[in-house]
Design a protein around this motif. Sequence first.
Motif, PDB file in Angstrom:
ATOM      1  N   GLU A  72      46.098  20.230  42.538  1.00  0.00           N
ATOM      2  CA  GLU A  72      47.510  19.899  42.676  1.00  0.00           C
ATOM      3  C   GLU A  72      48.348  21.113  42.324  1.00  0.00           C
ATOM      4  N   TRP A  73      49.278  21.439  43.210  1.00  0.00           N
ATOM      5  CA  TRP A  73      50.181  22.573  43.044  1.00  0.00           C
ATOM      6  C   TRP A  73      51.607  22.060  43.114  1.00  0.00           C
ATOM      7  N   GLN A  74      52.487  22.659  42.306  1.00  0.00           N
ATOM      8  CA  GLN A  74      53.886  22.252  42.292  1.00  0.00           C
ATOM      9  C   GLN A  74      54.769  23.469  42.485  1.00  0.00           C
ATOM     10  N   TYR A  88      58.477  20.137  45.152  1.00  0.00           N
ATOM     11  CA  TYR A  88      57.435  19.255  45.668  1.00  0.00           C
ATOM     12  C   TYR A  88      56.122  19.508  44.939  1.00  0.00           C
ATOM     13  N   ARG A  89      55.308  18.462  44.875  1.00  0.00           N
ATOM     14  CA  ARG A  89      53.948  18.566  44.341  1.00  0.00           C
ATOM     15  C   ARG A  89      52.994  18.282  45.491  1.00  0.00           C
ATOM     16  N   THR A  98      48.962  17.995  46.939  1.00  0.00           N
ATOM     17  CA  THR A  98      47.544  17.825  46.660  1.00  0.00           C
ATOM     18  C   THR A  98      46.795  18.423  47.839  1.00  0.00           C
ATOM     19  N   ARG A 105      49.683  25.930  39.639  1.00  0.00           N
ATOM     20  CA  ARG A 105      48.674  24.876  39.732  1.00  0.00           C
ATOM     21  C   ARG A 105      48.816  23.951  38.544  1.00  0.00           C
ATOM     22  N   ILE A 106      48.840  22.652  38.824  1.00  0.00           N
ATOM     23  CA  ILE A 106      48.991  21.614  37.797  1.00  0.00           C
ATOM     24  C   ILE A 106      47.627  21.075  37.399  1.00  0.00           C
ATOM     25  N   GLN A 150      59.147  15.852  43.580  1.00  0.00           N
ATOM     26  CA  GLN A 150      59.364  15.667  42.151  1.00  0.00           C
ATOM     27  C   GLN A 150      60.847  15.543  41.837  1.00  0.00           C
TER      28      GLN A 150
END
Length: 180
Positions: free
Chosen positions: A134-136, A125-126, A128, A178-179, A120
């Motif tokens: 999706e976690w960032q 980082y993001r 999957t 978590r996104i 990012q």
Amino acid sequence: MQAYRLAALAAGLTLPLAALPQPAHAQVDDAIVLEIMRQCARIDDASARLACYDNNVRSAGASPARNTVPGQIAAPQASSAAPAVRGFGSEDVRRSDRFDSTPAGQLDELTTRVTAVRMQQPGVYRLTLEDGAEWQFSESVPNSYRPPREGSVVTIDRAALGSFLMVFDNQMSVRVRRIR
């Protein structure tokens, strides 16, 4: 002298208010109140649960509200929007219809494979994961940190105050959110 006048004026105003009759509050048995709170706590939807608490406290005489019978549990309204995000960490995903962060499951950690990695910004980082979540990274990592790659195995643990820590390849843990 001015402070004395203000104090005397304030005292003079509070005496007539204290003499006014106070409303009588109904006494409700503690066991009934506890059972009502338990019934409200079983409601999954946060806004319906809060409405249950509010309606039942108001009906017990805490403040004026709708005409309800004390001790009667208000029926929760069904939420029209089904939660689209499920699984470990789903309570952390921001949604417009939910403002609390109550854990949805009993898992304390998740070990899974990474299916995609996107940078990012430098050090953030993001990821999957296999299940599509999706976690960032919540904070940037130093240049010496080796980020996970596609196919890497990561472990995400619950941390304090609703946060999550990710561990990869015996490196330092990274705070993630978590996104999706």
